[in-house]
Every structure is written in structure tokens, then in C-alpha cells.
Design a protein around this motif. Structure first.
Motif, PDB file in Angstrom:
ATOM      1  N   ALA A   1       0.844  -1.182   0.000  1.00 50.20           N
ATOM      2  CA  ALA A   1       0.000   0.000   0.000  1.00 50.20           C
ATOM      3  C   ALA A   1       0.877   1.229   0.000  1.00 50.20           C
ATOM      4  O   ALA A   1       1.858   1.325   0.692  1.00 50.20           O
ATOM      5  CB  ALA A   1      -0.909  -0.016   1.233  1.00 50.20           C
ATOM      6  N   SER A   2       0.499   2.206  -0.798  1.00 47.07           N
ATOM      7  CA  SER A   2       1.252   3.449  -0.864  1.00 47.07           C
ATOM      8  C   SER A   2       0.916   4.311   0.339  1.00 47.07           C
ATOM      9  O   SER A   2      -0.020   4.056   1.084  1.00 47.07           O
ATOM     10  CB  SER A   2       0.931   4.191  -2.161  1.00 47.07           C
ATOM     11  N   SER A   3       1.682   5.381   0.499  1.00 39.92           N
ATOM     12  CA  SER A   3       1.461   6.271   1.628  1.00 39.92           C
ATOM     13  C   SER A   3       0.113   6.945   1.565  1.00 39.92           C
ATOM     14  O   SER A   3      -0.446   7.330   2.576  1.00 39.92           O
ATOM     15  CB  SER A   3       2.578   7.327   1.675  1.00 39.92           C
ATOM     16  N   GLY A   4      -0.436   7.099   0.347  1.00 37.47           N
ATOM     17  CA  GLY A   4      -1.731   7.737   0.211  1.00 37.47           C
ATOM     18  C   GLY A   4      -2.878   6.760   0.233  1.00 37.47           C
ATOM     19  O   GLY A   4      -4.016   7.150   0.005  1.00 37.47           O
ATOM     20  N   SER A   5      -2.600   5.498   0.485  1.00 36.96           N
ATOM     21  CA  SER A   5      -3.660   4.492   0.444  1.00 36.96           C
ATOM     22  C   SER A   5      -4.566   4.624   1.642  1.00 36.96           C
ATOM     23  O   SER A   5      -4.198   5.167   2.687  1.00 36.96           O
ATOM     24  CB  SER A   5      -3.043   3.094   0.406  1.00 36.96           C
ATOM     25  N   SER A   6      -5.776   4.112   1.518  1.00 38.30           N
ATOM     26  CA  SER A   6      -6.716   4.119   2.621  1.00 38.30           C
ATOM     27  C   SER A   6      -6.298   3.147   3.700  1.00 38.30           C
ATOM     28  O   SER A   6      -6.796   3.234   4.816  1.00 38.30           O
ATOM     29  CB  SER A   6      -8.123   3.755   2.113  1.00 38.30           C
ATOM     30  N   PHE A   7      -5.419   2.204   3.422  1.00 34.50           N
ATOM     31  CA  PHE A   7      -5.040   1.183   4.381  1.00 34.50           C
ATOM     32  C   PHE A   7      -3.525   1.163   4.537  1.00 34.50           C
ATOM     33  O   PHE A   7      -2.781   1.183   3.565  1.00 34.50           O
ATOM     34  CB  PHE A   7      -5.504  -0.210   3.928  1.00 34.50           C
TER      35      PHE A   7
ATOM     36  N   LEU B   1     -15.347   0.977   3.045  1.00 35.61           N
ATOM     37  CA  LEU B   1     -13.922   1.136   3.351  1.00 35.61           C
ATOM     38  C   LEU B   1     -13.248   2.112   2.406  1.00 35.61           C
ATOM     39  O   LEU B   1     -12.368   2.886   2.810  1.00 35.61           O
ATOM     40  CB  LEU B   1     -13.216  -0.220   3.292  1.00 35.61           C
ATOM     41  N   LEU B   2     -13.634   2.086   1.137  1.00 33.08           N
ATOM     42  CA  LEU B   2     -13.020   2.984   0.162  1.00 33.08           C
ATOM     43  C   LEU B   2     -13.477   4.422   0.361  1.00 33.08           C
ATOM     44  O   LEU B   2     -12.671   5.347   0.421  1.00 33.08           O
ATOM     45  CB  LEU B   2     -13.344   2.519  -1.256  1.00 33.08           C
ATOM     46  N   ARG B   3     -14.783   4.611   0.448  1.00 28.57           N
ATOM     47  CA  ARG B   3     -15.313   5.981   0.490  1.00 28.57           C
ATOM     48  C   ARG B   3     -15.063   6.657   1.829  1.00 28.57           C
ATOM     49  O   ARG B   3     -14.813   7.861   1.893  1.00 28.57           O
ATOM     50  CB  ARG B   3     -16.804   5.957   0.176  1.00 28.57           C
ATOM     51  N   ALA B   4     -15.165   5.904   2.925  1.00 23.94           N
ATOM     52  CA  ALA B   4     -14.945   6.500   4.244  1.00 23.94           C
ATOM     53  C   ALA B   4     -13.465   6.584   4.594  1.00 23.94           C
ATOM     54  O   ALA B   4     -13.107   7.137   5.635  1.00 23.94           O
ATOM     55  CB  ALA B   4     -15.672   5.691   5.306  1.00 23.94           C
ATOM     56  N   GLU B   5     -12.607   6.025   3.726  1.00 29.52           N
ATOM     57  CA  GLU B   5     -11.153   6.074   3.926  1.00 29.52           C
ATOM     58  C   GLU B   5     -10.780   5.532   5.309  1.00 29.52           C
ATOM     59  O   GLU B   5     -10.076   6.155   6.098  1.00 29.52           O
ATOM     60  CB  GLU B   5     -10.635   7.504   3.751  1.00 29.52           C
ATOM     61  N   VAL B   6     -11.297   4.352   5.586  1.00 30.69           N
ATOM     62  CA  VAL B   6     -11.064   3.733   6.895  1.00 30.69           C
ATOM     63  C   VAL B   6      -9.594   3.328   7.010  1.00 30.69           C
ATOM     64  O   VAL B   6      -9.039   2.687   6.115  1.00 30.69           O
ATOM     65  CB  VAL B   6     -11.978   2.507   7.059  1.00 30.69           C
ATOM     66  N   LYS B   7      -8.995   3.688   8.139  1.00 32.22           N
ATOM     67  CA  LYS B   7      -7.597   3.351   8.378  1.00 32.22           C
ATOM     68  C   LYS B   7      -7.492   1.956   8.977  1.00 32.22           C
ATOM     69  O   LYS B   7      -8.445   1.411   9.530  1.00 32.22           O
ATOM     70  CB  LYS B   7      -6.945   4.372   9.313  1.00 32.22           C
TER      71      LYS B   7
ATOM     72  N   LEU C   1     -17.807  -0.594  13.332  1.00 37.13           N
ATOM     73  CA  LEU C   1     -16.893   0.373  12.730  1.00 37.13           C
ATOM     74  C   LEU C   1     -17.010   1.738  13.394  1.00 37.13           C
ATOM     75  O   LEU C   1     -15.994   2.411  13.652  1.00 37.13           O
ATOM     76  CB  LEU C   1     -17.202   0.478  11.233  1.00 37.13           C
ATOM     77  N   VAL C   2     -18.243   2.162  13.706  1.00 38.31           N
ATOM     78  CA  VAL C   2     -18.433   3.460  14.378  1.00 38.31           C
ATOM     79  C   VAL C   2     -17.844   3.423  15.780  1.00 38.31           C
ATOM     80  O   VAL C   2     -17.189   4.374  16.237  1.00 38.31           O
ATOM     81  CB  VAL C   2     -19.932   3.820  14.401  1.00 38.31           C
TER      82      VAL C   2
ATOM     83  N   SER D   1     -10.301  13.336  12.284  1.00 41.84           N
ATOM     84  CA  SER D   1     -10.640  13.657  10.892  1.00 41.84           C
ATOM     85  C   SER D   1     -11.893  12.942  10.408  1.00 41.84           C
ATOM     86  O   SER D   1     -12.270  13.077   9.250  1.00 41.84           O
ATOM     87  CB  SER D   1      -9.466  13.279   9.974  1.00 41.84           C
ATOM     88  N   SER D   2     -12.536  12.193  11.288  1.00 44.16           N
ATOM     89  CA  SER D   2     -13.633  11.340  10.834  1.00 44.16           C
ATOM     90  C   SER D   2     -14.720  12.124  10.139  1.00 44.16           C
ATOM     91  O   SER D   2     -15.111  11.823   9.010  1.00 44.16           O
ATOM     92  CB  SER D   2     -14.219  10.564  12.025  1.00 44.16           C
ATOM     93  N   PHE D   3     -15.262  13.142  10.831  1.00 45.90           N
ATOM     94  CA  PHE D   3     -16.446  13.814  10.306  1.00 45.90           C
ATOM     95  C   PHE D   3     -16.114  14.806   9.201  1.00 45.90           C
ATOM     96  O   PHE D   3     -17.020  15.437   8.663  1.00 45.90           O
ATOM     97  CB  PHE D   3     -17.192  14.521  11.444  1.00 45.90           C
ATOM     98  N   LYS D   4     -14.833  14.967   8.867  1.00 46.03           N
ATOM     99  CA  LYS D   4     -14.499  15.771   7.700  1.00 46.03           C
ATOM    100  C   LYS D   4     -14.799  15.038   6.410  1.00 46.03           C
ATOM    101  O   LYS D   4     -14.834  15.636   5.353  1.00 46.03           O
ATOM    102  CB  LYS D   4     -13.008  16.156   7.747  1.00 46.03           C
ATOM    103  N   ASN D   5     -14.988  13.715   6.510  1.00 44.65           N
ATOM    104  CA  ASN D   5     -15.323  12.881   5.353  1.00 44.65           C
ATOM    105  C   ASN D   5     -16.826  12.661   5.352  1.00 44.65           C
ATOM    106  O   ASN D   5     -17.392  12.116   6.300  1.00 44.65           O
ATOM    107  CB  ASN D   5     -14.578  11.545   5.449  1.00 44.65           C
ATOM    108  N   VAL D   6     -17.484  13.100   4.274  1.00 41.17           N
ATOM    109  CA  VAL D   6     -18.938  13.012   4.218  1.00 41.17           C
ATOM    110  C   VAL D   6     -19.414  11.569   4.259  1.00 41.17           C
ATOM    111  O   VAL D   6     -20.484  11.252   4.800  1.00 41.17           O
ATOM    112  CB  VAL D   6     -19.459  13.716   2.950  1.00 41.17           C
ATOM    113  N   HIS D   7     -18.633  10.646   3.730  1.00 39.28           N
ATOM    114  CA  HIS D   7     -19.042   9.244   3.744  1.00 39.28           C
ATOM    115  C   HIS D   7     -18.981   8.663   5.155  1.00 39.28           C
ATOM    116  O   HIS D   7     -19.794   7.809   5.513  1.00 39.28           O
ATOM    117  CB  HIS D   7     -18.159   8.438   2.781  1.00 39.28           C
ATOM    118  N   TRP D   8     -18.000   9.128   5.954  1.00 38.49           N
ATOM    119  CA  TRP D   8     -17.959   8.694   7.353  1.00 38.49           C
ATOM    120  C   TRP D   8     -19.178   9.219   8.082  1.00 38.49           C
ATOM    121  O   TRP D   8     -19.790   8.529   8.911  1.00 38.49           O
ATOM    122  CB  TRP D   8     -16.685   9.201   8.024  1.00 38.49           C
ATOM    123  N   ALA D   9     -19.560  10.447   7.795  1.00 39.08           N
ATOM    124  CA  ALA D   9     -20.757  11.007   8.427  1.00 39.08           C
ATOM    125  C   ALA D   9     -21.992  10.183   8.081  1.00 39.08           C
ATOM    126  O   ALA D   9     -22.853   9.934   8.928  1.00 39.08           O
ATOM    127  CB  ALA D   9     -20.946  12.458   7.997  1.00 39.08           C
ATOM    128  N   LEU D  10     -22.056   9.732   6.841  1.00 43.95           N
ATOM    129  CA  LEU D  10     -23.193   8.903   6.433  1.00 43.95           C
ATOM    130  C   LEU D  10     -23.197   7.575   7.175  1.00 43.95           C
ATOM    131  O   LEU D  10     -24.257   7.011   7.449  1.00 43.95           O
ATOM    132  CB  LEU D  10     -23.149   8.665   4.920  1.00 43.95           C
TER     133      LEU D  10
END
Length: 585
Positions: free
Chosen positions: A431-437, A496-502, A537-538, A548-557
Motif C-alpha cells: 500500500a502506498s502512503s496515500g492508500s486508505s489502508f 472502506l473505500l469511500r470512508a477512507e477507513v484506516k 466500525l463506528v 478527521s472522521s467527520f471531515k469525510n462526508v461518507h464517514w458522516a453517512l
């Protein structure tokens, strides 16, 4: 007529002929007797007929082109002395003459407007064994029916009813005559004349019965099978596909709660089937207009009326132009192949106009090649979209060129040569440094030889959540387990992709899933997997306190969906979920 008319005063042999007029000869010979000349035309007539049938000479027969074939023979359009005929040419076999004579014996003496009459046959000494049928069009019935399907809906309906009327009247005539008729439809050839009248001829076969039963059941079976054969052949001629269609059950129109519902429509063929709009509709302008796919479907019914009654009623409706039949749109939210602009018109014909209908479909059927996307509708096609919804609903879809899963067109936004996000991800590699995982620490199922494996990771998560959900249900799934888990895998991937889960959040969530195993009790299996996964997950995100969670709209959803799930559960189950989230967090 004599060879020389009105001739006199000439010598032939030993006699002098004073006058020849017609067949009367005045002959002055040695005895001076008078006699009639022999009738030379009698030999010619005997030569031009055989067993009461005209003899067709090769010099008088012209073949235009081949129009069909059957067991042991070919059918041609042709002419006999300038008169249009259908010509049956038997194959050059040892028993070709016997085949011809058996066919003649079966059809000799038949006199009905829907049964082909024999105009003549080849002589017994001819090298070619031929039967010519008179008063027939130059094509078999499938061709004109296919042309009608291509050109106009109303024309297709009228011509289809004429077929039913012609076949029912002709087969009823055979039954009344008590003929030994073959029971296989391959022994019948159906044609159309210039007056849109359907006619057929019969070919003998080895399974010929002694006679048609008096109760009409044999004739009824032949009639149903022949209608099915001709109409299906017309579909095959037009679409180059042999698909067996099952007539739509008309009782669906009386059961609006059913999964598949018929809604009666008015007016001409709709460009789009009217349906309840539950999800936002995505409209796409096609580059070229595509006409609806039009097909015949025969509705086989049990013996309820005589064939003569069927012919009489349909002919009366045709004369009075009462051929308008009911029209329905089939509403079915289950199919996943939904291309914009697709419409299929199934002309379902029966023995009565009131039992016939046109049913409009907005999705291709199994094994059908879609004229919009040119994809073959398969029974194993699946749906997986980045929006996370478990099915396509009524929205238009597009198929991934790589995995063959379908997605909503309005979700992916790039239908041309579409590759879904799941297939676009690399299967291997760090996984790259910019990856979600980050995947710094994880179960062994996530990796192999220190290389990231996306499919293995998703499979591991799905299996762990499924174990907990099934234990909470305390019973097997009501649907197919493999399909349920496949749909859930798409949901997990999307979250996992949209919420950028670590990675830490995911691993903590898996720990919460494991800890919840002895405590959960689930009554409703709908969204059970999703509720368990999102709740864990929540909780995990709250525990590790990602700012940074709620800065991502998908995490908010994700938070909103968990809240809605708890409200939907209601009562102590909802309270338990919220308390579980609070206590574990």
C-alpha cells in the motif's frame, strides 16, 4: 382435331382422301369404305396425366430460389408454364419415388382453402421427383411474419390472428375427414399467399396414426404445436436467436403486491415503461434511435372450444377489425440489466382476442443479446455498486468489462468501456502512503508473503461479520447465503473505500465484532450484516478518536446509517445497539 383440316384430293398410300374435316375421313380405297380416324389426342392426354394428376415436364418447370427444406426434400419458389407454384423437390435417394407417392396419397382429394392443392407431379420415369403445389406465395410463413414484426405492431397482431384462424380451420378440416395425420410439427410446411391467407401442406412420417381421435385432442395438440413452431420461427428469423418465451401470467395484474406486477397501459408502444419512481432516474441520450425488440409468444391453452369455433370467431373479429388487444407493462425490480432505451414488446397470442395481450418489458430476458449494450443477459450476473445498495432497483445499470458485475450508471458516471472501482484497485503490491489502508498489523488472512491482497481482506471481514450475524439470528438465512455474502462484500468494499477507513480502525472494529458474538440477538435478517459491521466500525472510530472522521462526508453517512438502523430496530434492540456503541466506545 385431325392433323390436316379441310383438305381433299390427295393420295396417301393406296387410297385417295377426298375430304378431311375434324375426325371424319371420307376414304376411297379398294373397298370404298368410310371410317373414323383414330383419336391421336387420347394418347397425349394419357401421357400428360398419371393417376389423375398432371405430369410436370422439366422443360415447363422453372425454379426461382430455395425457400425451405424438410426431411428428404427441398422447397423452391417456381413456375409451371408461367404460373406461380411451390415446388417440392425430393432428394436423390433410393426411396425418393416412394416418398413422393406417400405424400401424394396423404394429400390427394383434399379440398380446403387453407390446405395446399397439388398442381402436378413429375412422371414415374423422370430422373427428378417433384411435386408442384398451386396457388401459393413464394415464401414460407416465417418470413412475412418476421417482416411484420420488424415494421409495425398492429400489422404483426393482425397477421398473427390470420395465422391462428387459417391453421385452426385447416386442421379442423383434416380432423373432420378422419385422415391419418402425422403428430409431429416437422411434417407440416406453412405458407402465405398473396391474399394473406395461410396454407399448409402435409408430409408423411413414420409415426402416422390411424386417424385423428374423434374428441379432437390430437388435432388440438397439433394446432398448438404448429402455432408455437411458426411464431417462434418468425422470432428466430428476425432476431437470429432461438429463445423460448414463457407467457406472462395475466393474474399478476390482479396482485399488485407481487414481486412482478402487470400494469395496464393505453395508447401506442411506450418509449419507456411507466413504473413507480423510487430512486432518482438517470437519463442518457442514445446516439441512435433503437426500435423496440418485438416478438411473438404463443399461449398454449387446454381444449375449451372446437377448432372450427376458433376459426369462426377470429375471422369474425378480423372482418369487424376487432383486433385491438390489451396492453400491459411488466414492473419488476429484480433484474439488474437495465439499459436506457430498451423495450421489448411480447405479442402474446391465444385462441381468443380477449386472452391475447401485448406485454412491454424494460429489461432483457435470459440468453438475450441486448440491442443497447450488446451484452448477453446471464443467469449468474451480479450487482455491485459503489453506492452500497444491494440491488439495482429501477435505475439504469452498466456492466463492468472486467468482473461482469453491474453498477448504477448514475453512480459511476462513465458507462463507456466501464471498469468498476473494485477492479481498478491493484490486487497485489504494498500500500502506498496515500492508500486508505496501512496494513502495518493485521491477521494473516489479509496478506501473503507480506503483500497486500484486497480480495482476501474483504473475504476475511465478510466471514467474521457473517459468523456474528448468523449467531445472532440463530437460524440460517432465508435466501441464498452465497448471494447475500456477495452483496455484503460489495457494501463493505464501498464503505472502506469511500470512508477512507484506516487500518487501526478496521482492526478495532473486528475486535468489537468478535466481542459482540455472545451478546447479539437479531430478529430481522434484513440489513443484519450491514448493521453489525457499521456498528462495530463506528465504535472503533470513536475508541481510537480519529479527529478527521467527520471531515469525510461518507464517514458522516456511516454514523447516520447506524442511527437509522437503531431507530428501525426500535425498543430494547435499538437501545441495546446504542448502549453497545456507547459502552464499547
Amino acid at each position: 382435331m385431325a392433323f390436316i383440316s379441310n383438305a381433299s384430293g390427295f393420295t396417301l398410300g393406296e387410297g385417295t382422301f377426298n375430304n378431311i374435316h375434324g375426325n371424319l375421313v371420307i376414304y376411297n380405297g379398294a373397298a370404298g369404305r368410310i371410317r373414323d380416324a383414330p383419336d391421336v389426342t387420347r394418347g397425349l392426354r394419357r401421357e400428360e396425366e398419371q393417376d389423375g394428376l398432371k405430369i410436370i415436364r422439366n422443360k415447363n418447370l422453372n425454379l426461382a430460389f430455395e425457400i425451405g427444406s424438410g426431411p428428404g426434400y427441398l422447397l423452391h419458389a417456381g413456375e409451371v408454364k408461367g404460373r406461380a407454384v411451390i415446388v417440392k423437390v425430393f432428394n436423390a435417394e433410393a426411396n425418393a419415388r416412394e416418398h413422393l407417392e406417400a405424400t401424394v396419397a396423404l394429400s390427394r382429394g383434399l379440398l380446403h382453402p387453407n390446405v395446399l392443392r397439388i398442381a402436378g407431379v413429375s412422371s414415374s420415369t423422370s430422373l427428378n421427383h417433384v411435386i408442384a403445389y398451386e396457388n401459393a406465395y413464394w415464401k414460407t410463413a416465417e418470413g412475412p411474419l418476421a417482416v411484420a414484426l420488424q415494421e409495425d405492431l398492429e400489422k404483426s397482431i393482425v397477421l398473427g390472428f390470420k395465422l391462428i384462424a387459417g391453421l385452426s380451420a385447416g386442421i379442423n378440416y383434416l380432423a373432420v375427414q378422419g385422415l391419418a395425420v402425422p403428430s409431429k410439427v416437422e411434417s407440416f410446411d406453412v405458407f402465405l399467399d398473396v391474399n394473406d391467407r395461410f396454407l399448409f401442406c402435409i408430409n408423411p412420417s413414420m409415426d402416422t396414426d390411424a386417424s385423428l381421435q374423434q374428441d379432437g385432442t390430437d388435432a388440438w395438440k397439433i394446432f398448438n404445436a404448429l402455432c408455437q413452431k411458426v411464431l417462434r420461427s418468425a422470432n428466430r428469423v428476425l432476431h437470429d436467436e432461438d429463445i423460448e418465451r414463457i407467457p406472462v401470467d395475466s393474474s399478476l395484474s390482479r396482485n399488485p403486491e407481487a414481486r412482478r406486477t402487470l400494469v395496464e397501459t393505453q395508447g401506442p408502444s411506450p418509449s419507456r415503461i411507466d413504473r413507480p419512481i423510487v430512486f432518482p432516474q438517470f437519463h442518457e441520450e442514445t446516439s441512435r434511435p433503437i426500435p423496440p425488440r418485438r416478438e411473438y409468444v404463443w399461449r398454449t391453452v387446454e381444449l375449451q372450444q372446437s377448432l372450427a369455433t376458433i376459426a369462426t370467431q377470429i375471422n369474425r373479429d378480423l372482418d369487424l377489425r376487432r383486433t385491438a388487444i390489451r396492453r400491459f407493462a411488466l414492473i419488476d425490480a429484480q433484474p439488474i440489466h437495465r439499459c436506457p432505451g430498451y423495450v421489448r414488446e411480447e405479442i402474446t397470442l391465444a385462441t381468443r382476442t380477449v386472452d391475447s395481450a401485448v406485454v412491454f418489458h424494460d429489461t432483457p430476458a435470459l440468453q438475450e443479446v441486448c440491442p443497447i449494450c450488446h451484452q448477453v443477459q446471464g443467469s449468474t450476473d451480479g450487482f455491485r455498486c459503489i453506492c452500497g445498495l444491494p440491488n439495482a432497483g429501477w435505475r439504469h445499470t452498466v456492466k463492468c468489462k472486467s468482473c461482469n458485475f453491474w453498477s448504477h450508471r448514475d453512480c459511476v458516471g462513465r458507462p463507456d468501456n466501464f471498469i468498476c472501482d473494485f477492479c481498478a484497485l491493484p490486487n497485489t503490491g504494498s500500500a502506498s502512503s496515500g492508500s486508505s489502508f496501512g496494513w502495518s498489523y493485521h491477521p494473516d488472512a489479509f496478506v501473503s508473503d507480506k503483500s497486500f491482497h484486497w480480495d482476501s481482506a474483504i473475504s476475511y471481514i465478510v466471514d467474521r461479520v457473517a459468523e456474528v450475524a448468523e449467531a445472532g439470528l440463530g437460524r440460517p438465512w432465508s435466501g441464498a447465503r452465497s448471494l447475500i455474502l456477495e452483496t455484503f462484500a460489495g457494501f463493505v468494499t464501498n464503505v472502506l473505500l469511500r470512508a477512507e477507513v484506516k487500518t487501526p480502525t478496521l482492526l478495532v472494529a473486528l475486535a468489537y465484532v468478535s466481542r459482540a458474538l455472545p451478546h447479539l440477538s437479531i430478529v430481522h435478517e434484513e440489513w443484519a450484516l450491514e448493521r453489525v459491521f457499521l456498528g462495530a466500525l463506528v465504535c472503533a472510530d470513536k475508541y481510537i478518536n480519529h479527529n478527521s472522521s467527520f471531515k469525510n462526508v461518507h464517514w458522516a453517512l456511516c454514523y447516520v446509517q447506524v442511527f437509522l438502523a437503531s431507530a428501525m430496530w426500535g425498543g430494547w434492540k435499538g437501545s441495546f445497539l446504542m448502549s453497545w456503541i456507547g459502552s464499547l466506545g
